[in-house]
Design a protein around this motif. Structure first.
Motif, mmCIF file in Angstrom:
data_model
loop_
_atom_site.group_PDB
_atom_site.id
_atom_site.type_symbol
_atom_site.label_atom_id
_atom_site.label_comp_id
_atom_site.label_asym_id
_atom_site.label_seq_id
_atom_site.Cartn_x
_atom_site.Cartn_y
_atom_site.Cartn_z
ATOM 1 N N VAL A 155 9.385 -4.746 -3.853
ATOM 2 C CA VAL A 155 8.012 -5.406 -3.550
ATOM 3 C C VAL A 155 6.952 -4.738 -4.348
ATOM 4 O O VAL A 155 5.961 -5.112 -4.907
ATOM 5 C CB VAL A 155 8.030 -5.387 -1.921
ATOM 6 C CG1 VAL A 155 6.252 -5.553 -1.661
ATOM 7 C CG2 VAL A 155 8.696 -6.186 -1.256
ATOM 8 N N VAL A 156 7.003 -3.304 -4.093
ATOM 9 C CA VAL A 156 6.124 -2.583 -4.822
ATOM 10 C C VAL A 156 6.122 -2.621 -6.149
ATOM 11 O O VAL A 156 5.237 -2.691 -7.110
ATOM 12 C CB VAL A 156 5.983 -1.191 -4.513
ATOM 13 C CG1 VAL A 156 4.949 -0.144 -5.177
ATOM 14 C CG2 VAL A 156 5.621 -0.839 -3.094
ATOM 15 N N LEU A 157 7.338 -3.063 -6.926
ATOM 16 C CA LEU A 157 7.509 -3.238 -8.221
ATOM 17 C C LEU A 157 6.547 -4.650 -8.656
ATOM 18 O O LEU A 157 5.998 -4.869 -9.546
ATOM 19 C CB LEU A 157 8.903 -3.199 -8.675
ATOM 20 C CG LEU A 157 9.530 -1.836 -9.182
ATOM 21 C CD1 LEU A 157 10.894 -2.251 -9.351
ATOM 22 C CD2 LEU A 157 8.670 -1.474 -10.303
ATOM 23 N N ALA A 205 5.775 4.995 -6.890
ATOM 24 C CA ALA A 205 4.805 5.764 -7.067
ATOM 25 C C ALA A 205 4.848 7.193 -7.707
ATOM 26 O O ALA A 205 4.332 7.487 -8.377
ATOM 27 C CB ALA A 205 4.009 5.997 -5.658
ATOM 28 N N VAL A 206 6.040 7.827 -7.126
ATOM 29 C CA VAL A 206 6.214 9.120 -7.585
ATOM 30 C C VAL A 206 6.926 9.288 -8.777
ATOM 31 O O VAL A 206 6.760 9.960 -9.903
ATOM 32 C CB VAL A 206 7.497 9.904 -6.639
ATOM 33 C CG1 VAL A 206 7.891 11.194 -7.163
ATOM 34 C CG2 VAL A 206 6.685 10.031 -5.315
ATOM 35 N N ASN A 238 0.585 -1.191 -0.013
ATOM 36 C CA ASN A 238 0.086 0.055 0.085
ATOM 37 C C ASN A 238 0.855 1.187 -0.003
ATOM 38 O O ASN A 238 0.103 2.524 -0.037
ATOM 39 C CB ASN A 238 -1.014 0.225 1.226
ATOM 40 C CG ASN A 238 -2.104 -0.987 0.999
ATOM 41 O OD1 ASN A 238 -2.173 -1.710 -0.014
ATOM 42 N ND2 ASN A 238 -2.920 -0.959 1.888
ATOM 43 N N CYS A 239 1.934 1.027 -0.045
ATOM 44 C CA CYS A 239 2.966 2.370 -0.152
ATOM 45 C C CYS A 239 2.951 3.043 -1.757
ATOM 46 O O CYS A 239 3.261 3.927 -2.050
ATOM 47 C CB CYS A 239 4.412 1.995 0.025
ATOM 48 S SG CYS A 239 4.811 1.748 1.896
ATOM 49 N N LEU A 240 2.234 2.109 -2.503
ATOM 50 C CA LEU A 240 1.833 2.472 -3.875
ATOM 51 C C LEU A 240 0.669 3.635 -3.754
ATOM 52 O O LEU A 240 0.589 4.494 -4.786
ATOM 53 C CB LEU A 240 1.396 1.390 -4.831
ATOM 54 C CG LEU A 240 1.119 1.713 -6.048
ATOM 55 C CD1 LEU A 240 2.278 2.263 -6.791
ATOM 56 C CD2 LEU A 240 0.794 0.168 -7.056
ATOM 57 N N ILE A 241 -0.162 3.790 -2.947
ATOM 58 C CA ILE A 241 -1.394 4.334 -2.903
ATOM 59 C C ILE A 241 -1.243 5.819 -2.648
ATOM 60 O O ILE A 241 -2.175 6.568 -3.262
ATOM 61 C CB ILE A 241 -2.534 3.883 -2.161
ATOM 62 C CG1 ILE A 241 -2.119 4.247 -0.591
ATOM 63 C CG2 ILE A 241 -2.703 2.445 -2.333
ATOM 64 C CD1 ILE A 241 -3.147 3.733 0.367
ATOM 65 N N PRO A 242 -0.338 6.491 -2.494
ATOM 66 C CA PRO A 242 0.216 7.725 -2.526
ATOM 67 C C PRO A 242 0.202 8.462 -3.745
ATOM 68 O O PRO A 242 -0.046 9.609 -4.159
ATOM 69 C CB PRO A 242 1.446 8.257 -1.833
ATOM 70 C CG PRO A 242 1.402 6.950 -0.811
ATOM 71 C CD PRO A 242 1.054 5.722 -1.273
ATOM 72 N N ILE A 243 0.118 7.440 -4.899
ATOM 73 C CA ILE A 243 -0.002 7.892 -6.295
ATOM 74 C C ILE A 243 -1.452 8.737 -6.541
ATOM 75 O O ILE A 243 -1.437 9.606 -7.310
ATOM 76 C CB ILE A 243 0.168 6.796 -7.264
ATOM 77 C CG1 ILE A 243 0.469 7.271 -8.721
ATOM 78 C CG2 ILE A 243 -1.056 5.732 -7.221
ATOM 79 C CD1 ILE A 243 0.704 6.211 -9.467
ATOM 80 N N ILE A 280 8.782 2.763 3.355
ATOM 81 C CA ILE A 280 7.958 3.687 2.804
ATOM 82 C C ILE A 280 8.647 4.513 1.768
ATOM 83 O O ILE A 280 8.284 4.926 0.688
ATOM 84 C CB ILE A 280 7.613 4.807 3.943
ATOM 85 C CG1 ILE A 280 6.705 4.123 4.830
ATOM 86 C CG2 ILE A 280 6.750 6.182 3.619
ATOM 87 C CD1 ILE A 280 6.391 4.841 6.390
ATOM 88 N N VAL A 281 10.001 5.009 2.076
ATOM 89 C CA VAL A 281 10.674 5.625 0.972
ATOM 90 C C VAL A 281 10.873 5.022 -0.332
ATOM 91 O O VAL A 281 10.565 5.328 -1.408
ATOM 92 C CB VAL A 281 11.941 6.078 1.627
ATOM 93 C CG1 VAL A 281 13.003 6.716 0.443
ATOM 94 C CG2 VAL A 281 11.841 6.915 2.649
ATOM 95 N N GLY A 282 10.935 3.596 -0.135
ATOM 96 C CA GLY A 282 11.433 2.667 -1.442
ATOM 97 C C GLY A 282 10.014 2.575 -2.205
ATOM 98 O O GLY A 282 10.212 2.729 -3.536
ATOM 99 N N GLY A 283 8.956 2.378 -1.614
ATOM 100 C CA GLY A 283 7.669 2.123 -2.222
ATOM 101 C C GLY A 283 7.147 3.560 -3.106
ATOM 102 O O GLY A 283 6.726 3.585 -3.879
ATOM 103 N N VAL A 284 7.194 4.502 -2.179
ATOM 104 C CA VAL A 284 6.479 5.842 -2.487
ATOM 105 C C VAL A 284 7.390 6.744 -3.488
ATOM 106 O O VAL A 284 6.877 7.038 -4.556
ATOM 107 C CB VAL A 284 6.312 6.652 -1.276
ATOM 108 C CG1 VAL A 284 5.862 8.190 -1.772
ATOM 109 C CG2 VAL A 284 5.300 6.130 -0.143
#
Length: 273
Positions: A167-169, A260-261, A88-93, A252-256
């Motif tokens: 993981v987010v990838l 996402a960013v 869910n660190c992807l959802i800040p998109i 958080i940093v890695g995923g966001v």
């Protein structure tokens, strides 16, 4: 194409952000507990597979096969269904697109994170009382937990960043897949890579460190693991927090940032209204 393009996945990720931020509390709680347990299942399988494999196959192959076994955790989360903090660190998109608020994302993260913690601890207790964390498996569990809790803040932070980038990838690529088999392959390789590389995953560590704390008074396992008093002393709540804080921040940093960013900036001109 039989899969979604990166631009299409970016649009899908924004829709997913809306859906996740719209979940009711009980849904986040139940699905978060399941996801924590699912990742724990992957952690236990990793512990079983690697208990003595390096002696026969070498350390590199042991890490590779251990990483391959751990992938079952995220497969269960994505395909069976679960709410996983690191994914869910992807959802800040959705914040960047303007379809969800920062408050909604923060609420999701907090509820899901602590639900994952409950699921991870629950699974650790079930494994502990099953008696399966014995002999070589239990000794391996102790060594894994001790090594994680002994990590300094800096290495734990950066290993957390590297971990959740992958993981987010894996989640991102699974969203591109149009069928279950493709989702499995999309998940398998990034997760295998992060585990084999020695990166740090906050939710997996909740399981690994809890089972280590539960086993820390077993003298036979301690002797079998060959732990020194110093290595044994880190198996505590303090050791747990020393690892989980920097690893969570790194996740958080890695995923966001790196997923996402970056993908939002790359494809923001192709996002649908």
């Amino acid at each position: 194409m039989s899969f979604k393009s990166p631009a299409e996945v970016t649009n899908s990720a924004c829709s997913v952000a809306v859906a996740k931020c719209s979940l009711k509390f009980y849904q986040m709680l139940l699905l978060g507990i399941l996801a924590g347990a699912y990742i724990g299942f992957g952690g236990f399988l990793y512990t079983v597979v690697t208990q003595d494999l390096s002696k026969y196959a070498g350390m590199g192959l042991s890490k590779l096969l251990g990483g391959a076994s751990f992938t079952v955790g995220l497969m269960l989360v994505v395909i069976a269904g679960g709410e996983l903090f690191t994914g869910n660190c992807l959802i800040p998109i959705g914040i960047m697109k303007g379809c969800v608020t920062p408050g909604a994302v923060a609420k999701n993260w907090i509820f899901v994170y602590f639900s994952n913690l409950i699921g991870s601890i629950l699974l650790a207790y079930l494994i502990f009382y099953s008696g399966l964390a014995s002999e070589l498996v239990g000794a391996n569990a102790l060594k894994i937990a001790s090594n994680k809790m002994a990590l300094a803040f800096g290495p734990a932070l950066f290993r957390g960043i590297l971990c959740n980038w992958l993981v987010v990838l894996a989640v991102w690529m699974s969203m591109a897949a149009e069928d279950v088999a493709s989702k499995i392959f999309s998940i398998f390789f990034p997760i295998m890579a992060f585990v084999a590389s020695g990166f740090e995953h906050s939710i997996a560590n909740m399981y690994f460190m809890t089972i280590g704390i539960l086993l820390r008074h077993n003298e036979a396992l301690i002797a079998q693991a060959g732990l020194t008093d110093q290595a044994l002393n880190v198996l505590s709540l303090k050791g747990f927090m020393n690892n989980i804080i920097p690893v969570t921040l790194g996740n958080i940093v890695g995923g966001v940032l790196f997923v996402a960013v970056f993908y939002y900036l790359a494809y923001k001109d192709k996002l649908s209204d």
